[in-house]
Design a protein around this motif. Structure first.
Motif, PDB file in Angstrom:
ATOM      1  N   ILE A  84       0.883  -1.183   0.107  1.00 31.28           N
ATOM      2  CA  ILE A  84       0.040  -0.086   0.015  1.00 31.28           C
ATOM      3  C   ILE A  84       0.762   1.329   0.123  1.00 31.28           C
ATOM      4  O   ILE A  84       1.824   1.343   0.667  1.00 31.28           O
ATOM      5  CB  ILE A  84      -0.895   0.058   1.337  1.00 31.28           C
ATOM      6  CG1 ILE A  84      -1.748  -1.225   1.405  1.00 31.28           C
ATOM      7  CG2 ILE A  84      -1.984   1.227   1.224  1.00 31.28           C
ATOM      8  CD1 ILE A  84      -2.639  -1.440   0.145  1.00 31.28           C
ATOM      9  N   SER A  85       0.500   2.214  -0.908  1.00 33.89           N
ATOM     10  CA  SER A  85       1.092   3.498  -0.729  1.00 33.89           C
ATOM     11  C   SER A  85      -0.004   4.283  -0.667  1.00 33.89           C
ATOM     12  O   SER A  85      -1.128   4.203  -0.667  1.00 33.89           O
ATOM     13  CB  SER A  85       2.116   3.709  -2.062  1.00 33.89           C
ATOM     14  OG  SER A  85       1.171   3.822  -3.036  1.00 33.89           O
ATOM     15  N   SER A  86       0.152   5.618  -0.768  1.00 30.30           N
ATOM     16  CA  SER A  86      -0.785   6.841  -0.575  1.00 30.30           C
ATOM     17  C   SER A  86      -2.073   6.628  -1.517  1.00 30.30           C
ATOM     18  O   SER A  86      -3.047   6.944  -1.249  1.00 30.30           O
ATOM     19  CB  SER A  86      -0.186   8.140  -0.495  1.00 30.30           C
ATOM     20  OG  SER A  86       0.316   8.300  -1.756  1.00 30.30           O
ATOM     21  N   ASP A  87      -1.584   6.297  -2.931  1.00 30.70           N
ATOM     22  CA  ASP A  87      -2.570   6.237  -3.816  1.00 30.70           C
ATOM     23  C   ASP A  87      -2.670   4.832  -4.577  1.00 30.70           C
ATOM     24  O   ASP A  87      -3.758   4.570  -5.414  1.00 30.70           O
ATOM     25  CB  ASP A  87      -2.284   7.036  -5.125  1.00 30.70           C
ATOM     26  CG  ASP A  87      -2.256   8.448  -4.861  1.00 30.70           C
ATOM     27  OD1 ASP A  87      -3.208   9.008  -3.921  1.00 30.70           O
ATOM     28  OD2 ASP A  87      -1.264   9.407  -5.055  1.00 30.70           O
ATOM     29  N   VAL A  88      -1.752   3.937  -4.295  1.00 30.44           N
ATOM     30  CA  VAL A  88      -1.702   2.584  -4.991  1.00 30.44           C
ATOM     31  C   VAL A  88      -1.887   1.517  -3.946  1.00 30.44           C
ATOM     32  O   VAL A  88      -1.575   1.286  -2.967  1.00 30.44           O
ATOM     33  CB  VAL A  88      -0.549   2.499  -5.811  1.00 30.44           C
ATOM     34  CG1 VAL A  88      -0.512   1.011  -6.491  1.00 30.44           C
ATOM     35  CG2 VAL A  88      -0.324   3.460  -6.682  1.00 30.44           C
ATOM     36  N   ALA A  89      -2.724   0.396  -4.415  1.00 28.14           N
ATOM     37  CA  ALA A  89      -2.912  -0.882  -3.619  1.00 28.14           C
ATOM     38  C   ALA A  89      -2.539  -2.013  -4.543  1.00 28.14           C
ATOM     39  O   ALA A  89      -3.282  -2.110  -5.480  1.00 28.14           O
ATOM     40  CB  ALA A  89      -4.243  -0.982  -2.976  1.00 28.14           C
ATOM     41  N   ARG A  90      -1.538  -2.776  -4.278  1.00 25.77           N
ATOM     42  CA  ARG A  90      -0.942  -3.910  -5.051  1.00 25.77           C
ATOM     43  C   ARG A  90      -1.339  -5.125  -4.654  1.00 25.77           C
ATOM     44  O   ARG A  90      -0.945  -5.372  -3.391  1.00 25.77           O
ATOM     45  CB  ARG A  90       0.388  -3.652  -5.539  1.00 25.77           C
ATOM     46  CG  ARG A  90       0.977  -4.880  -6.190  1.00 25.77           C
ATOM     47  CD  ARG A  90       2.508  -4.815  -6.361  1.00 25.77           C
ATOM     48  NE  ARG A  90       2.992  -6.092  -6.798  1.00 25.77           N
ATOM     49  CZ  ARG A  90       3.463  -6.984  -6.046  1.00 25.77           C
ATOM     50  NH1 ARG A  90       3.234  -7.092  -4.745  1.00 25.77           N
ATOM     51  NH2 ARG A  90       3.934  -8.173  -6.639  1.00 25.77           N
ATOM     52  N   LEU A  91      -2.072  -5.935  -5.342  1.00 22.85           N
ATOM     53  CA  LEU A  91      -2.279  -7.297  -4.515  1.00 22.85           C
ATOM     54  C   LEU A  91      -1.725  -8.687  -5.375  1.00 22.85           C
ATOM     55  O   LEU A  91      -1.978  -8.484  -6.820  1.00 22.85           O
ATOM     56  CB  LEU A  91      -3.724  -7.391  -4.248  1.00 22.85           C
ATOM     57  CG  LEU A  91      -4.061  -8.698  -3.586  1.00 22.85           C
ATOM     58  CD1 LEU A  91      -3.565  -9.217  -2.251  1.00 22.85           C
ATOM     59  CD2 LEU A  91      -5.454  -8.791  -3.617  1.00 22.85           C
ATOM     60  N   CYS A  92      -0.914  -9.543  -5.188  1.00 19.06           N
ATOM     61  CA  CYS A  92      -0.408 -10.304  -5.988  1.00 19.06           C
ATOM     62  C   CYS A  92      -0.842 -11.713  -5.755  1.00 19.06           C
ATOM     63  O   CYS A  92      -0.805 -12.176  -4.266  1.00 19.06           O
ATOM     64  CB  CYS A  92       0.974 -10.579  -6.068  1.00 19.06           C
ATOM     65  SG  CYS A  92       1.675 -12.039  -6.987  1.00 19.06           S
ATOM     66  N   MET A  93      -1.769 -12.607  -6.332  1.00 18.28           N
ATOM     67  CA  MET A  93      -2.356 -13.837  -5.854  1.00 18.28           C
ATOM     68  C   MET A  93      -1.581 -14.860  -5.376  1.00 18.28           C
ATOM     69  O   MET A  93      -2.079 -15.636  -4.711  1.00 18.28           O
ATOM     70  CB  MET A  93      -3.229 -14.472  -7.068  1.00 18.28           C
ATOM     71  CG  MET A  93      -3.991 -15.411  -6.647  1.00 18.28           C
ATOM     72  SD  MET A  93      -5.226 -16.067  -7.858  1.00 18.28           S
ATOM     73  CE  MET A  93      -5.773 -17.328  -7.042  1.00 18.28           C
ATOM     74  N   GLU A  94      -0.392 -14.852  -6.132  1.00 17.79           N
ATOM     75  CA  GLU A  94       0.643 -15.842  -5.636  1.00 17.79           C
ATOM     76  C   GLU A  94       1.023 -15.697  -4.314  1.00 17.79           C
ATOM     77  O   GLU A  94       1.548 -16.565  -3.556  1.00 17.79           O
ATOM     78  CB  GLU A  94       2.034 -15.802  -6.702  1.00 17.79           C
ATOM     79  CG  GLU A  94       1.586 -16.226  -8.162  1.00 17.79           C
ATOM     80  CD  GLU A  94       2.871 -16.086  -8.913  1.00 17.79           C
ATOM     81  OE1 GLU A  94       3.767 -15.324  -8.438  1.00 17.79           O
ATOM     82  OE2 GLU A  94       2.748 -16.468 -10.064  1.00 17.79           O
ATOM     83  N   GLU A  95       0.945 -14.725  -3.654  1.00 18.61           N
ATOM     84  CA  GLU A  95       1.356 -14.278  -2.159  1.00 18.61           C
ATOM     85  C   GLU A  95      -0.039 -14.472  -1.324  1.00 18.61           C
ATOM     86  O   GLU A  95       0.062 -14.102  -0.056  1.00 18.61           O
ATOM     87  CB  GLU A  95       1.728 -12.989  -1.986  1.00 18.61           C
ATOM     88  CG  GLU A  95       3.173 -12.742  -3.056  1.00 18.61           C
ATOM     89  CD  GLU A  95       3.557 -11.308  -3.094  1.00 18.61           C
ATOM     90  OE1 GLU A  95       2.755 -10.315  -2.450  1.00 18.61           O
ATOM     91  OE2 GLU A  95       4.330 -10.890  -3.889  1.00 18.61           O
ATOM     92  N   ASN A  96      -1.121 -14.903  -1.820  1.00 19.50           N
ATOM     93  CA  ASN A  96      -2.498 -14.670  -0.993  1.00 19.50           C
ATOM     94  C   ASN A  96      -2.970 -15.971  -1.207  1.00 19.50           C
ATOM     95  O   ASN A  96      -3.599 -16.526  -2.475  1.00 19.50           O
ATOM     96  CB  ASN A  96      -3.258 -13.666  -1.178  1.00 19.50           C
ATOM     97  CG  ASN A  96      -2.726 -12.247  -1.041  1.00 19.50           C
ATOM     98  OD1 ASN A  96      -2.983 -11.866   0.200  1.00 19.50           O
ATOM     99  ND2 ASN A  96      -2.061 -11.700  -1.927  1.00 19.50           N
ATOM    100  N   GLU A  97      -3.386 -16.885  -0.187  1.00 20.76           N
ATOM    101  CA  GLU A  97      -3.953 -18.072  -0.521  1.00 20.76           C
ATOM    102  C   GLU A  97      -5.610 -18.003  -0.643  1.00 20.76           C
ATOM    103  O   GLU A  97      -6.254 -18.605  -1.337  1.00 20.76           O
ATOM    104  CB  GLU A  97      -3.883 -19.105   1.002  1.00 20.76           C
ATOM    105  CG  GLU A  97      -2.504 -19.547   1.255  1.00 20.76           C
ATOM    106  CD  GLU A  97      -2.467 -20.349   2.403  1.00 20.76           C
ATOM    107  OE1 GLU A  97      -3.518 -20.587   3.218  1.00 20.76           O
ATOM    108  OE2 GLU A  97      -1.328 -20.720   2.676  1.00 20.76           O
TER     109      GLU A  97
END
Length: 270
Positions: A84-97
């Protein structure tokens, strides 16, 4: 490599006559009506003191709210596994079950720019339902995600629902027919009035037929200012189609065609 770009001259903003500011009313939760009246109608002797007290209370409340919001965001960031940054949220499925749960937590952070990486087709199909209420989103970026034409149509529908300004589908395995689905949707002004940037980098399955579909779209679209097919399988044929489309399009300012190995000097000169 082929590129084009120009900028519009910014108009001078007219001066604006400002109205006299209206008095702001601060609500303070206190336990006594008499005390409330004393704050609302201070005597000349204690007027300055009461104003200072109200300012101090407001500043203290702002500080507490900020700290509370930071704690909530840190917990959501930890729960979702997102960056998370002030404007951006990045989510990678390989890192989340559990992608759906993590994505829901990520959306609670209300960032205008969402980046999703390596999301499979099953979870991509759930995006329309999850994203439809999220009118704070302005940029959608998909990197190495699995898509099909049905998912493409859902994403294009979200552009109109959320007023998306920038859509990126990088290395998502887009084919000529998938790009044609994107182009067909963006040819409808009702579905693309907000979109100004479309980035399709690294989709090696998209070639000249995709370029021709996008070129036809440019003939009907008047809002797109940036288009990228960087690293796609476009040749001189596709470059010529873009060149012809740009002669009749007044809105596009940047066309990115770097690393399109099939484009020679002849295509760049078109």
């Amino acid at each position: 490599t082929m590129g084009c770009g120009c900028s519009k001259t910014a108009a001078t903003a007219p001066s604006v006559q400002q109205d006299t500011p209206k008095q702001c009313i601060t609500k303070i939760d206190i336990g006594s009506l008499d005390a409330a009246k004393a704050i609302q109608e201070p005597t000349s002797a204690n007027q300055g003191e009461n104003k200072e007290e109200v300012v101090n209370v407001s500043a203290r409340q702002d500080s507490e709210d900020s700290a509370r919001n930071t704690d909530v965001e840190n917990q959501l960031e930890e729960d979702s596994g997102a960056e998370i940054s002030s404007d951006v949220a990045r989510l990678c499925m390989e890192e989340n079950e559990n992608f759906v749960e993590s994505f829901a937590s990520c959306l609670a952070l209300k960032r205008p720019h969402l980046i999703l990486e390596s999301v499979d087709a099953t979870n991509m199909q759930s995006l329309k339902k999850l994203l439809s209420p999220c009118n704070f989103v302005r940029e959608l970026e998909f990197v190495a995600c699995q898509v099909d034409e049905s998912i493409i149509r859902d994403l294009c529908n979200l552009i109109a629902i959320l007023n998306i300004e920038k859509l990126t589908m990088s290395r998502c395995g887009l084919s000529d027919s998938m790009v044609d689905a994107v182009a067909t949707s963006l040819s409808d002004p009702a579905k693309c009035a907000s979109l100004t940037s479309l980035m399709l980098d690294g989709n090696t399955g998209a070639g000249d037929a995709a370029a021709e579909s996008l070129s036809r779209m440019l003939g009907a679209n008047s809002t797109l200012t940036e288009l990228s097919v960087w690293g796609c399988s476009v040749t001189d044929r596709g470059a010529a189609a873009f060149a012809a489309a740009l002669r009749g399009n007044a809105s596009l300012r940047q066309l990115w065609m770097g690393e399109c190995d099939g484009v020679t000097d002849a295509g760049a000169a078109a």
